[in-house]
Design a protein around this motif. Sequence first.
Motif, PDB file in Angstrom:
ATOM      1  N   UNK A  26      36.484  78.634  64.429  1.00 20.20           N
ATOM      2  CA  UNK A  26      37.512  78.938  65.500  1.00 20.20           C
ATOM      3  C   UNK A  26      38.693  79.719  65.133  1.00 20.20           C
ATOM      4  N   UNK A  27      39.118  79.290  63.781  1.00 21.03           N
ATOM      5  CA  UNK A  27      40.432  79.903  63.607  1.00 21.03           C
ATOM      6  C   UNK A  27      40.168  81.398  63.208  1.00 21.03           C
ATOM      7  N   UNK A  28      38.952  81.757  62.636  1.00 25.69           N
ATOM      8  CA  UNK A  28      38.802  83.274  62.510  1.00 25.69           C
ATOM      9  C   UNK A  28      38.647  83.759  63.981  1.00 25.69           C
ATOM     10  N   UNK A  29      37.840  83.381  64.718  1.00 23.27           N
ATOM     11  CA  UNK A  29      37.689  83.867  65.897  1.00 23.27           C
ATOM     12  C   UNK A  29      39.036  84.173  66.531  1.00 23.27           C
ATOM     13  N   UNK A  30      39.873  83.156  66.441  1.00 24.87           N
ATOM     14  CA  UNK A  30      41.253  83.373  67.164  1.00 24.87           C
ATOM     15  C   UNK A  30      41.951  84.331  66.802  1.00 24.87           C
ATOM     16  N   UNK A  31      41.938  84.296  65.305  1.00 25.32           N
ATOM     17  CA  UNK A  31      42.670  85.504  64.401  1.00 25.32           C
ATOM     18  C   UNK A  31      42.308  87.084  64.804  1.00 25.32           C
ATOM     19  N   UNK A  32      40.815  87.086  64.741  1.00 21.65           N
ATOM     20  CA  UNK A  32      40.237  88.275  65.091  1.00 21.65           C
ATOM     21  C   UNK A  32      40.563  88.794  66.622  1.00 21.65           C
ATOM     22  N   UNK A  33      40.559  87.951  67.405  1.00 26.04           N
ATOM     23  CA  UNK A  33      40.665  87.943  68.978  1.00 26.04           C
ATOM     24  C   UNK A  33      42.268  88.452  68.917  1.00 26.04           C
ATOM     25  N   UNK A  34      43.260  87.772  68.285  1.00 30.10           N
ATOM     26  CA  UNK A  34      44.725  88.179  68.410  1.00 30.10           C
ATOM     27  C   UNK A  34      44.841  89.726  67.808  1.00 30.10           C
ATOM     28  N   UNK A  35      44.265  89.697  66.625  1.00 29.17           N
ATOM     29  CA  UNK A  35      44.510  91.182  66.039  1.00 29.17           C
ATOM     30  C   UNK A  35      43.861  91.984  66.936  1.00 29.17           C
ATOM     31  N   UNK A  36      42.700  91.805  67.584  1.00 31.35           N
ATOM     32  CA  UNK A  36      42.104  92.917  68.381  1.00 31.35           C
ATOM     33  C   UNK A  36      42.910  93.220  69.500  1.00 31.35           C
ATOM     34  N   UNK A  37      43.709  92.100  70.032  1.00 30.69           N
ATOM     35  CA  UNK A  37      44.365  92.283  71.192  1.00 30.69           C
ATOM     36  C   UNK A  37      45.626  93.098  70.742  1.00 30.69           C
ATOM     37  N   UNK A  38      46.284  92.997  69.673  1.00 31.67           N
ATOM     38  CA  UNK A  38      47.256  93.808  69.085  1.00 31.67           C
ATOM     39  C   UNK A  38      46.980  95.352  68.892  1.00 31.67           C
ATOM     40  N   UNK A  39      45.606  95.349  68.364  1.00 26.34           N
ATOM     41  CA  UNK A  39      44.969  96.773  68.183  1.00 26.34           C
ATOM     42  C   UNK A  39      45.158  97.363  69.600  1.00 26.34           C
ATOM     43  N   UNK A  40      44.401  96.603  70.499  1.00 26.76           N
ATOM     44  CA  UNK A  40      44.195  97.148  71.913  1.00 26.76           C
ATOM     45  C   UNK A  40      45.559  97.734  72.479  1.00 26.76           C
ATOM     46  N   UNK A  41      46.539  96.706  72.545  1.00 23.56           N
ATOM     47  CA  UNK A  41      47.864  97.237  72.929  1.00 23.56           C
ATOM     48  C   UNK A  41      48.613  98.414  72.106  1.00 23.56           C
ATOM     49  N   UNK A  42      48.335  98.338  71.021  1.00 22.37           N
ATOM     50  CA  UNK A  42      48.626  99.583  70.108  1.00 22.37           C
ATOM     51  C   UNK A  42      47.976 100.909  70.713  1.00 22.37           C
ATOM     52  N   UNK A  43      46.665 100.700  70.880  1.00 18.29           N
ATOM     53  CA  UNK A  43      46.133 101.909  71.445  1.00 18.29           C
ATOM     54  C   UNK A  43      46.446 102.414  72.723  1.00 18.29           C
ATOM     55  N   UNK A  44      46.885 101.402  73.590  1.00 19.47           N
ATOM     56  CA  UNK A  44      47.041 101.604  75.172  1.00 19.47           C
ATOM     57  C   UNK A  44      48.402 102.282  74.997  1.00 19.47           C
ATOM     58  N   UNK A  45      49.398 101.783  74.316  1.00 21.05           N
ATOM     59  CA  UNK A  45      50.754 102.326  73.983  1.00 21.05           C
ATOM     60  C   UNK A  45      50.626 103.854  73.778  1.00 21.05           C
ATOM     61  N   UNK A  46      50.106 103.800  72.479  1.00 19.14           N
ATOM     62  CA  UNK A  46      49.755 105.119  71.947  1.00 19.14           C
ATOM     63  C   UNK A  46      49.206 106.065  72.967  1.00 19.14           C
TER      64      UNK A  46
END
Lengths: 240, 393
Positions: A26-46
């Motif tokens: 669950x921890x891994x899933x959480x971290x992965x999802x959080x980082x993917x969220x960061x990635x998504x938002x980075x892409x969105x902003x860029x």
Amino acid sequence: MNPADAAGAVTEVSIMSMFWNAHLVVKIVMIGLLSSSVWCWAIIINKTMLFAKTRKAMDRFEQVFWSGQSLEELYQTSSQKPTIGMASCFVAAMREWKRSFQNVGASFMGLHARLEKVLDVSIAREVEKLESGLLVLATVASTAPFVGLFGTVWGIMSSFRSIAASKNTSLAVIAPGLAEALFATAIGLFAAIPALVFFNNLQGMVARFQARMESFADEFSSILSRQIDQHVGGERDRAA
Amino acid sequence: MKLKLSEPGYVVSGGVHLLALLMLIVTFTKPEQFDPMQETVPIETISDSDFNKVMQGDKSASAVRPEALPKVDKVDPSPEATPTPPTPDAQKTVPTPPPPPAPEPVTQEQPPTPPTPPPPPVAETQPTPPAPTPPTPPSRPAPAPAPVVPTPPERVDADAEPVQAKPLPPEPPRPPERVAEAKPTPPVKPHPTPKPPKVVPKPDQLAKLLDQEPADQPAEKPVPKAPTKMARTPAPPTAAQTDEQSHTFDLTDISRLLSHDAPAQKAATGREQSKLASLGSATAHADRMAPSLWGQLDGLMEEQYRQCWSYLGLSPGQKYVPQIRVTYDESGGLASDPVLVNPPSDPTLRNLAESALRAVRRCNPLRIPSQYAPYYDEWKGRVLRFDPQEMAG
């Protein structure tokens, strides 16, 4: 996590404790999802910034292009700096045109077809540049809920195993486990929703840009073909 | 991926996420607590008759026994074999003890015995008192009035006394007998405490005692009672003796002054001794009025009201039965004003209704035998029907 241990501190279910008490998966899933969220938002902003810049550049270029300035001049100024959107199409086409005219004996046969190809390629390249990263958004939007659900199911599973082990079904004992399991789904949705919204939005913008560039390319190629025909007619006249 | 100034997405996104996480951590530290829910309380309804069947348990009893046991102080020497109930789950009825005795009869009963006998039996009884108080005579030659009793010879009498007293030992059954005799009529209980005797004497014993009673009573009652009393208690009987005793009051002798009568409240007997009544029982309930008792009560009341009711005949076509709601108190008197349940619409019938109400008021203290006292809750409220045709017939 052991519900029996948590039973003492049931009332304290902060985000941090929910994370630290979670199972490793669950921890891994959480971290992965959080980082993917960061990635998504980075892409969105860029992408948002890139699209804004592209639109501005296109508007300026079209203005200049239709202002009656000589194409030669425009090519000179445009080719100096990196170009985006229509400008790069224009530069690519002009470069091809110039190359055909630099060597004197070059035939004009097939020049129009070549220009068309060059324009197509440059448009494809530009679109690809605009579209890059949007696929990530699409992927995250479609998979993040499932990944979060996986984390939740795993968390609930382990918490039920703990219940079975401790033989205590008091809600106060189950609740922390379920809360932290559901936290994974929450993060998944948190990542997926903006990804989906912005993917659709940006995708639409890319399609609009592409249509705009294609119409420009058509117009430009028609202009060039007119030039070619004039050239050919002039040479034929000269030859005749 | 390289961080470029033109693409600040990663930095911005990472920063914003960190901020959001921090906010989450701050805002989520204290989960809101739900209002504590009120626990639901199961409600059981009990009907009036259920309530009347409830038995009083002993508060100091610690457990509910499977079967209700009355309080038993000592083991009954002749226990009666009671058939076990065929179905253990069936609710048993436990006989209701007679109600606590009214206080007045007690005061009537007790004093009469000492004062009445004195004049005649003085002669007979006088020998006895000295026996318990031998040391007194020598010290005092003649206590003041002492009309009949010369003190010195009493020694002799005292010697003779045992002879007289000898017949007494066989008699000890008497005091208990007396108590037993008195028993059937509950008011005789001299003990003023409201605690009702826990064991009702068995009918056959009662019958035996009643058989003995007529034989004993006429001749012996005044006499033997006094001697036994005096032999044991030197204190009360005659004025002279009391006077004497008052002078010879001696602390060391106090045990003699104390009543040696068998305690009036007999120990409740039963098959096995149990100091505490059961706290209650799931398989027993208090006694209920038998249908035969109902029939008797109805007959009693009808007879009494028939005497009180002077009714007016009805004209042939009319049909009206006045019904009157009555509430009795425990002695049979009216606890509240009688109420006509069905007032007649026809004014000519009002006379009949009035006559019925009058009859109820006239028969006001209804004579209800004491055997119905335990079932007071069952007959306290009734609706009486005054049917003119039935009364005429």
